[in-house]
Design a protein around this motif. Structure first.
Motif, PDB file in Angstrom:
ATOM      1  N   ASN A 284       0.906  -1.215   0.055  1.00 60.28           N
ATOM      2  CA  ASN A 284       0.039  -0.004   0.195  1.00 60.28           C
ATOM      3  C   ASN A 284       1.076   1.143  -0.247  1.00 60.28           C
ATOM      4  O   ASN A 284       1.377   1.957   0.876  1.00 60.28           O
ATOM      5  CB  ASN A 284      -0.866   0.027   1.129  1.00 60.28           C
ATOM      6  CG  ASN A 284      -1.864  -1.099   1.181  1.00 60.28           C
ATOM      7  OD1 ASN A 284      -2.670  -1.316   0.289  1.00 60.28           O
ATOM      8  ND2 ASN A 284      -1.654  -2.134   2.112  1.00 60.28           N
ATOM      9  N   ASP A 285       1.525   1.477  -1.180  1.00 54.74           N
ATOM     10  CA  ASP A 285       2.650   2.464  -1.509  1.00 54.74           C
ATOM     11  C   ASP A 285       2.349   3.762  -2.017  1.00 54.74           C
ATOM     12  O   ASP A 285       3.013   4.245  -2.545  1.00 54.74           O
ATOM     13  CB  ASP A 285       3.490   1.580  -2.327  1.00 54.74           C
ATOM     14  CG  ASP A 285       3.083   1.309  -3.573  1.00 54.74           C
ATOM     15  OD1 ASP A 285       1.787   1.614  -3.860  1.00 54.74           O
ATOM     16  OD2 ASP A 285       3.835   1.184  -4.608  1.00 54.74           O
ATOM     17  N   ILE A 286       1.389   4.463  -1.347  1.00 55.40           N
ATOM     18  CA  ILE A 286       0.777   5.631  -1.838  1.00 55.40           C
ATOM     19  C   ILE A 286       1.893   6.672  -1.671  1.00 55.40           C
ATOM     20  O   ILE A 286       2.195   7.554  -2.728  1.00 55.40           O
ATOM     21  CB  ILE A 286      -0.584   6.049  -1.457  1.00 55.40           C
ATOM     22  CG1 ILE A 286      -0.989   7.551  -2.101  1.00 55.40           C
ATOM     23  CG2 ILE A 286      -0.329   6.313   0.050  1.00 55.40           C
ATOM     24  CD1 ILE A 286      -2.423   7.751  -1.681  1.00 55.40           C
ATOM     25  N   LEU A 287       2.572   6.631  -0.742  1.00 51.36           N
ATOM     26  CA  LEU A 287       3.614   7.616   0.018  1.00 51.36           C
ATOM     27  C   LEU A 287       4.712   7.479  -1.108  1.00 51.36           C
ATOM     28  O   LEU A 287       5.420   8.524  -1.676  1.00 51.36           O
ATOM     29  CB  LEU A 287       4.232   7.618   1.298  1.00 51.36           C
ATOM     30  CG  LEU A 287       2.853   8.023   2.267  1.00 51.36           C
ATOM     31  CD1 LEU A 287       3.588   7.510   3.802  1.00 51.36           C
ATOM     32  CD2 LEU A 287       2.684   9.396   2.343  1.00 51.36           C
ATOM     33  N   LEU A 301      -6.979  -0.924  -1.497  1.00 50.35           N
ATOM     34  CA  LEU A 301      -6.210  -1.110  -0.283  1.00 50.35           C
ATOM     35  C   LEU A 301      -5.994  -2.685  -0.394  1.00 50.35           C
ATOM     36  O   LEU A 301      -7.005  -3.489  -0.650  1.00 50.35           O
ATOM     37  CB  LEU A 301      -6.754  -0.880   1.088  1.00 50.35           C
ATOM     38  CG  LEU A 301      -6.140  -0.562   2.294  1.00 50.35           C
ATOM     39  CD1 LEU A 301      -5.029   0.395   2.083  1.00 50.35           C
ATOM     40  CD2 LEU A 301      -6.922  -0.692   3.443  1.00 50.35           C
ATOM     41  N   GLU A 302      -4.946  -3.197   0.021  1.00 49.89           N
ATOM     42  CA  GLU A 302      -4.476  -4.642  -0.060  1.00 49.89           C
ATOM     43  C   GLU A 302      -4.080  -5.188   1.393  1.00 49.89           C
ATOM     44  O   GLU A 302      -3.600  -4.238   2.182  1.00 49.89           O
ATOM     45  CB  GLU A 302      -3.293  -4.863  -0.965  1.00 49.89           C
ATOM     46  CG  GLU A 302      -3.403  -4.748  -2.368  1.00 49.89           C
ATOM     47  CD  GLU A 302      -2.378  -5.377  -3.244  1.00 49.89           C
ATOM     48  OE1 GLU A 302      -2.147  -6.304  -3.330  1.00 49.89           O
ATOM     49  OE2 GLU A 302      -1.861  -4.419  -4.273  1.00 49.89           O
ATOM     50  N   HIS A 303      -4.391  -6.429   1.697  1.00 44.78           N
ATOM     51  CA  HIS A 303      -4.265  -6.608   3.062  1.00 44.78           C
ATOM     52  C   HIS A 303      -2.838  -7.285   2.921  1.00 44.78           C
ATOM     53  O   HIS A 303      -2.522  -8.562   2.129  1.00 44.78           O
ATOM     54  CB  HIS A 303      -5.425  -7.901   3.364  1.00 44.78           C
ATOM     55  CG  HIS A 303      -4.912  -8.512   4.650  1.00 44.78           C
ATOM     56  ND1 HIS A 303      -4.960  -7.743   5.738  1.00 44.78           N
ATOM     57  CD2 HIS A 303      -5.305  -9.731   5.046  1.00 44.78           C
ATOM     58  CE1 HIS A 303      -4.959  -8.482   6.858  1.00 44.78           C
ATOM     59  NE2 HIS A 303      -5.353  -9.801   6.629  1.00 44.78           N
ATOM     60  N   ILE A 311      -2.677   1.077   4.908  1.00 43.04           N
ATOM     61  CA  ILE A 311      -3.501   2.564   4.863  1.00 43.04           C
ATOM     62  C   ILE A 311      -2.941   3.070   3.394  1.00 43.04           C
ATOM     63  O   ILE A 311      -2.064   3.063   2.929  1.00 43.04           O
ATOM     64  CB  ILE A 311      -2.923   3.480   5.936  1.00 43.04           C
ATOM     65  CG1 ILE A 311      -3.038   2.759   7.560  1.00 43.04           C
ATOM     66  CG2 ILE A 311      -3.277   4.814   5.755  1.00 43.04           C
ATOM     67  CD1 ILE A 311      -2.139   3.464   8.496  1.00 43.04           C
ATOM     68  N   MET A 312      -4.212   3.706   2.966  1.00 42.19           N
ATOM     69  CA  MET A 312      -4.026   4.378   1.725  1.00 42.19           C
ATOM     70  C   MET A 312      -4.119   5.804   1.806  1.00 42.19           C
ATOM     71  O   MET A 312      -3.675   6.566   1.044  1.00 42.19           O
ATOM     72  CB  MET A 312      -5.165   3.792   0.746  1.00 42.19           C
ATOM     73  CG  MET A 312      -4.575   4.260  -0.737  1.00 42.19           C
ATOM     74  SD  MET A 312      -3.163   3.634  -1.499  1.00 42.19           S
ATOM     75  CE  MET A 312      -3.215   2.102  -1.452  1.00 42.19           C
ATOM     76  N   VAL A 313      -4.805   6.500   2.785  1.00 44.01           N
ATOM     77  CA  VAL A 313      -4.926   7.617   3.100  1.00 44.01           C
ATOM     78  C   VAL A 313      -4.119   8.238   4.345  1.00 44.01           C
ATOM     79  O   VAL A 313      -4.412   7.818   5.309  1.00 44.01           O
ATOM     80  CB  VAL A 313      -6.440   8.089   3.211  1.00 44.01           C
ATOM     81  CG1 VAL A 313      -6.794   9.624   3.400  1.00 44.01           C
ATOM     82  CG2 VAL A 313      -7.420   7.508   1.986  1.00 44.01           C
ATOM     83  N   SER A 314      -3.047   8.827   3.871  1.00 40.68           N
ATOM     84  CA  SER A 314      -2.147   8.904   4.900  1.00 40.68           C
ATOM     85  C   SER A 314      -2.416  10.382   5.681  1.00 40.68           C
ATOM     86  O   SER A 314      -2.027  11.272   4.944  1.00 40.68           O
ATOM     87  CB  SER A 314      -0.563   8.961   4.197  1.00 40.68           C
ATOM     88  OG  SER A 314      -0.220   7.750   3.970  1.00 40.68           O
TER      89      SER A 314
END
Length: 466
Positions: A284-287, A301-303, A311-314
């Motif tokens: 979950n690499d949005i950052l 979002l992946e488990h 987490i996708m919304v940091s």
């Protein structure tokens, strides 16, 4: 010291009000109007201080308008006396100039104890002074919930409602929350993911009418400034232990919500010589995608085996965006409103500045397990999956081998036996003595649909004076 919102429309507040408010009325997050700055000479003079005294030196400028010095010192002494190691945040060497800072020596075996043990005492102090009652509402991807419950369960003036994603935290993490007994403790398992839980918390802070005007919400998530403030300290602690401030340090930080690494960024701005900050994420690499390609875009979002970073919304990334945009709240608000609808980028010169501040890496489950196994075979030292991601990212991103690299060890490996098993190791991490009977304790939690109205209705019905 005054605190201002990252979206520029909420009134500036003092520390007490920021502590109790959490999210600003304009939907933004509070940050200090200005940061204290320490000289190299002053930081050097702190060498050899006990952790609680160092915490006082670093944090008191943030609270001095609200709390007398002696009272704050007493809180800090009590907070860190419950940790299981005299150093509070001990360092373990993995290799030449490579270290893990163990941040899991608190009562719930995760780095969240550093802030939440203090937050509970701060809330008790301020609420007793004001003769006020509040409802704590928080979301957890695994560790915040148990640390918040442990830190606040003895508070006389709070009811605690913690949301966690149903069947998406480890069994140890769940039981640490759901086996704590108390009339003021309520665990809610939401049929969704962490981002769903976090969204409900933010929506509820934005509109608290469901409480009927009888009380207010208080935040334990890292949207609460006090959480960030307490995490700054251990960057100073690690640096001083390894020759700082006369030499620079590098840190690798497993992070999903950006709060822990934002604290490192603040430590650097406050005068601590830090040459590199590595953002370590899982799938979950949005950052990482933003830092490597200037594209902030939410994916499904992946488990993973590192659930605390699923987490996708940091949320705390907003605090960095505020600085990257020259503290222009209107620009941040516009960017985040567009981000809610689709991918966004920032101006190239702002992104290049962010790249100077941070490196980043994303580590998949297989590589996480490989790292756990490799470090154990090399050192007979067992990493939890989050810390393993930090170690791998540190090695992949390291700029200068002469600079000490410190990975933040965010959780005890016993909390994640599945990851240890999948790494192929036969060793089984043991829970500490105070948790040895965890699997025999009675659990208590409520499963609710992924519905903010259902969650709000539950809270409205079950808080103490409802």
């Amino acid at each position: 010291m005054r605190y201002i919102s990252t979206r520029g429309e909420a009134p500036a507040l003092g520390f007490e009000d920021v502590l109790l408010t959490g999210l600003a009325t304009d939907g933004g997050l509070y940050v200090p109007e200005s940061l204290p700055h320490f000289s190299v000479e002053e930081i050097r003079s702190w060498r050899g201080l006990p952790y609680a005294e160092l915490a006082y030196k670093v944090m008191y400028p943030f609270v001095e308008d609200a709390i007398p010095a002696d009272d704050f010192r007493k809180m800090l002494d009590e907070t860190y006396s419950v940790f299981s190691h005299q150093a509070v945040a001990p360092l373990v060497q993995l290799d030449t100039n490579e270290w893990v800072m163990e941040l899991f020596r608190g009562p719930t075996l995760a780095f969240k104890d550093f802030a939440l043990q203090l937050l509970g005492r701060l809330l008790d102090y301020v609420l007793e002074k004001r003769k006020q009652h509040v409802v704590i509402m928080g979301a957890t991807s695994g560790d915040t919930g148990s640390a918040a419950i442990e830190g606040c369960r003895r508070c006389e003036h709070v009811d605690i409602f913690i949301l966690h994603p149903y069947q998406r935290v480890s069994e140890v993490q769940r039981r640490q929350m759901t086996t704590v007994q108390g009339d003021n403790i309520h665990n809610i398992a939401v049929k969704g993911n962490f981002d769903d839980c976090q969204r409900m918390v933010k929506e509820s802070f934005g509109n608290q009418s469901f409480l009927g005007g009888k009380t207010q919400l208080a935040a334990v998530n890292s949207i609460n400034w006090a959480r960030i403030m307490a995490q700054i300290v251990y960057y100073f602690q690690a640096s001083l232990a390894l020759g700082g401030p006369d030499r620079s340090m590098a840190f690798s930080v497993p992070t999903g919500n950006f709060g822990d690494i934002f604290a490192g960024y603040l430590a650097k701005k406050m005068g601590l010589p830090i040459s590199q900050l590595v953002i370590a994420t899982n799938r979950n690499d949005i950052l990482h995608r933003f830092m490597s390609g200037n594209k902030y875009e939410q994916h499904q979002l992946e488990h993973t085996l590192s659930p605390s970073m699923d987490i996708m919304v940091s949320s705390n990334f907003e605090r960095l965006l505020f600085d990257l945009h020259g503290r222009d709240g209107a620009a941040v608000k516009d960017l985040l409103e567009r981000a809610a609808k689709g991918p966004v980028s920032i101006e190239d010169y702002r992104w290049k500045h962010a790249r100077k501040l941070f490196d980043s890496d994303a580590v998949d489950d297989k590589t996480t397990c490989d790292t756990i196994r490799d470090i154990y075979e090399q050192n007979e030292y067992l990493l939890d999956p989050h810390t393993a991601i930090g170690v791998r990212a540190a090695r992949n991103c390291r700029r200068d081998s002469a600079v000490p690299m410190i990975t933040l060890g965010t959780a005890h490996p016993a909390k994640f036996p599945d990851a240890i098993s999948e790494s192929g190791l036969v060793v089984k991490p043991q829970l500490p003595a105070h948790m040895a009977d965890l699997f025999e304790r009675e659990e208590r939690y409520t499963v609710l649909d992924n519905s903010v109205s259902e969650v709000q209705g539950f809270i409205a019905k079950h808080w103490k004076n409802a």
